[in-house]
Design a protein around this motif. Structure first.
Motif, PDB file in Angstrom:
ATOM      1  N   GLY A   8       0.776  -1.230   0.000  1.00  0.00           N
ATOM      2  CA  GLY A   8       0.000   0.000   0.000  1.00  0.00           C
ATOM      3  C   GLY A   8       0.807   1.280   0.000  1.00  0.00           C
ATOM      4  N   GLY A   9       2.125   1.167   0.107  1.00  0.00           N
ATOM      5  CA  GLY A   9       2.944   2.376   0.086  1.00  0.00           C
ATOM      6  C   GLY A   9       2.985   2.974  -1.311  1.00  0.00           C
ATOM      7  N   GLY A  10       3.583   4.167  -1.395  1.00  0.00           N
ATOM      8  CA  GLY A  10       3.703   4.811  -2.686  1.00  0.00           C
ATOM      9  C   GLY A  10       4.030   6.281  -2.542  1.00  0.00           C
ATOM     10  N   LEU A  11       3.873   6.994  -3.650  1.00  0.00           N
ATOM     11  CA  LEU A  11       4.138   8.435  -3.691  1.00  0.00           C
ATOM     12  C   LEU A  11       2.816   9.183  -3.679  1.00  0.00           C
ATOM     13  N   VAL A  12       2.706  10.167  -2.812  1.00  0.00           N
ATOM     14  CA  VAL A  12       1.470  10.940  -2.704  1.00  0.00           C
ATOM     15  C   VAL A  12       1.832  12.395  -2.412  1.00  0.00           C
ATOM     16  N   GLN A  13       0.981  13.295  -2.841  1.00  0.00           N
ATOM     17  CA  GLN A  13       1.203  14.710  -2.558  1.00  0.00           C
ATOM     18  C   GLN A  13       0.782  15.042  -1.131  1.00  0.00           C
ATOM     19  N   ALA A  14       1.376  16.081  -0.594  1.00  0.00           N
ATOM     20  CA  ALA A  14       0.996  16.537   0.738  1.00  0.00           C
ATOM     21  C   ALA A  14      -0.509  16.802   0.790  1.00  0.00           C
ATOM     22  N   GLY A  15      -1.126  16.366   1.884  1.00  0.00           N
ATOM     23  CA  GLY A  15      -2.562  16.486   2.028  1.00  0.00           C
ATOM     24  C   GLY A  15      -3.324  15.269   1.569  1.00  0.00           C
ATOM     25  N   GLY A  16      -2.638  14.362   0.895  1.00  0.00           N
ATOM     26  CA  GLY A  16      -3.283  13.169   0.376  1.00  0.00           C
ATOM     27  C   GLY A  16      -3.397  12.060   1.406  1.00  0.00           C
ATOM     28  N   SER A  17      -3.870  10.897   0.931  1.00  0.00           N
ATOM     29  CA  SER A  17      -4.107   9.762   1.815  1.00  0.00           C
ATOM     30  C   SER A  17      -3.537   8.483   1.217  1.00  0.00           C
ATOM     31  N   LEU A  18      -3.212   7.559   2.084  1.00  0.00           N
ATOM     32  CA  LEU A  18      -2.805   6.216   1.688  1.00  0.00           C
ATOM     33  C   LEU A  18      -3.302   5.244   2.749  1.00  0.00           C
ATOM     34  N   ARG A  19      -3.529   4.001   2.338  1.00  0.00           N
ATOM     35  CA  ARG A  19      -3.863   2.965   3.299  1.00  0.00           C
ATOM     36  C   ARG A  19      -2.854   1.830   3.169  1.00  0.00           C
ATOM     37  N   LEU A  20      -2.180   1.550   4.254  1.00  0.00           N
ATOM     38  CA  LEU A  20      -1.238   0.441   4.295  1.00  0.00           C
ATOM     39  C   LEU A  20      -1.930  -0.799   4.838  1.00  0.00           C
ATOM     40  N   SER A  21      -1.516  -1.950   4.325  1.00  0.00           N
ATOM     41  CA  SER A  21      -2.047  -3.228   4.785  1.00  0.00           C
ATOM     42  C   SER A  21      -0.903  -4.114   5.245  1.00  0.00           C
ATOM     43  N   CYS A  22      -1.188  -4.952   6.221  1.00  0.00           N
ATOM     44  CA  CYS A  22      -0.211  -5.915   6.726  1.00  0.00           C
ATOM     45  C   CYS A  22      -0.941  -7.237   6.922  1.00  0.00           C
ATOM     46  N   VAL A  23      -0.547  -8.241   6.148  1.00  0.00           N
ATOM     47  CA  VAL A  23      -1.168  -9.549   6.232  1.00  0.00           C
ATOM     48  C   VAL A  23      -0.230 -10.514   6.941  1.00  0.00           C
ATOM     49  N   SER A  24      -0.773 -11.223   7.921  1.00  0.00           N
ATOM     50  CA  SER A  24       0.005 -12.186   8.688  1.00  0.00           C
ATOM     51  C   SER A  24      -0.240 -13.597   8.182  1.00  0.00           C
ATOM     52  N   SER A  25       0.793 -14.399   8.171  1.00  0.00           N
ATOM     53  CA  SER A  25       0.645 -15.806   7.823  1.00  0.00           C
ATOM     54  C   SER A  25       1.522 -16.624   8.768  1.00  0.00           C
ATOM     55  N   GLY A  26       1.282 -17.898   8.762  1.00  0.00           N
ATOM     56  CA  GLY A  26       2.029 -18.748   9.662  1.00  0.00           C
ATOM     57  C   GLY A  26       1.324 -18.847  11.001  1.00  0.00           C
ATOM     58  N   SER A  27       2.047 -19.333  11.969  1.00  0.00           N
ATOM     59  CA  SER A  27       1.479 -19.532  13.288  1.00  0.00           C
ATOM     60  C   SER A  27       1.268 -18.192  13.974  1.00  0.00           C
ATOM     61  N   ILE A  28       0.042 -17.841  14.256  1.00  0.00           N
ATOM     62  CA  ILE A  28      -0.229 -16.542  14.853  1.00  0.00           C
ATOM     63  C   ILE A  28      -1.437 -16.647  15.767  1.00  0.00           C
ATOM     64  N   SER A  29      -1.373 -15.945  16.861  1.00  0.00           N
ATOM     65  CA  SER A  29      -2.504 -15.870  17.765  1.00  0.00           C
ATOM     66  C   SER A  29      -3.331 -14.640  17.450  1.00  0.00           C
ATOM     67  N   GLY A  30      -4.652 -14.817  17.465  1.00  0.00           N
ATOM     68  CA  GLY A  30      -5.517 -13.671  17.222  1.00  0.00           C
ATOM     69  C   GLY A  30      -5.427 -12.637  18.312  1.00  0.00           C
ATOM     70  N   TYR A  31      -4.730 -12.927  19.392  1.00  0.00           N
ATOM     71  CA  TYR A  31      -4.633 -11.982  20.497  1.00  0.00           C
ATOM     72  C   TYR A  31      -3.333 -11.179  20.466  1.00  0.00           C
ATOM     73  N   ASP A  32      -2.566 -11.370  19.409  1.00  0.00           N
ATOM     74  CA  ASP A  32      -1.300 -10.630  19.309  1.00  0.00           C
ATOM     75  C   ASP A  32      -1.557  -9.135  19.237  1.00  0.00           C
ATOM     76  N   ILE A  33      -0.684  -8.391  19.892  1.00  0.00           N
ATOM     77  CA  ILE A  33      -0.706  -6.945  19.774  1.00  0.00           C
ATOM     78  C   ILE A  33       0.096  -6.574  18.531  1.00  0.00           C
ATOM     79  N   MET A  34      -0.487  -5.745  17.683  1.00  0.00           N
ATOM     80  CA  MET A  34       0.135  -5.386  16.416  1.00  0.00           C
ATOM     81  C   MET A  34       0.467  -3.896  16.414  1.00  0.00           C
ATOM     82  N   ALA A  35       1.456  -3.547  15.615  1.00  0.00           N
ATOM     83  CA  ALA A  35       1.883  -2.148  15.561  1.00  0.00           C
ATOM     84  C   ALA A  35       2.394  -1.788  14.178  1.00  0.00           C
ATOM     85  N   TRP A  36       2.393  -0.508  13.909  1.00  0.00           N
ATOM     86  CA  TRP A  36       3.073   0.054  12.750  1.00  0.00           C
ATOM     87  C   TRP A  36       4.198   0.945  13.257  1.00  0.00           C
ATOM     88  N   TYR A  37       5.356   0.791  12.637  1.00  0.00           N
ATOM     89  CA  TYR A  37       6.510   1.640  12.900  1.00  0.00           C
ATOM     90  C   TYR A  37       6.895   2.324  11.587  1.00  0.00           C
TER      91      TYR A  37
END
Length: 113
Positions: A8-37
């Protein structure tokens, strides 16, 4: 083992919008705390937002009111909706599974003035 893939990243002008996505695979608990850095050139990686399994969120002061983190548990996906983007938001954005210490490969966001 958890694998995280951002998109979902890319180039955008100031004032614009973007939506980033993060898909998890493998062994994962639905109770994991997730973050964006993010990490800008020459700067340390900083935490932008977090979300718990019950939807509690936190935000860095620099993005409050402009960014929104959300998740769809059944799809193992975390989103970062970014609005009113500024040139200083330019960075590589990383998804992080805090509970398991897993990181994605990052996606570049560039905001032009």
């Amino acid at each position: 083992q958890v694998q995280l893939v951002e998109s979902g990243g890319g180039l955008v002008q100031a004032g614009g919008s973007l939506r980033l996505s993060c898909v998890s695979s493998g062994s994962i608990s639905g109770y994991d705390i997730m973050a964006w850095y993010r990490q800008a050139p020459g700067k340390e990686r900083e935490r932008v937002a977090t979300i718990t399994s019950d939807g509690r969120t936190t935000y860095a002061d620099s993005v409050k009111g402009r960014f929104t983190i959300s998740r769809i548990m059944a799809e193992k996906t975390v989103y970062l909706q970014m609005s009113s983007l500024k040139p200083e938001d330019t960075a590589v954005y990383y998804c992080n599974d805090i509970s398991r210490g897993a990181w994605g490969q990052g996606t570049q966001v560039t905001v032009s003035s």
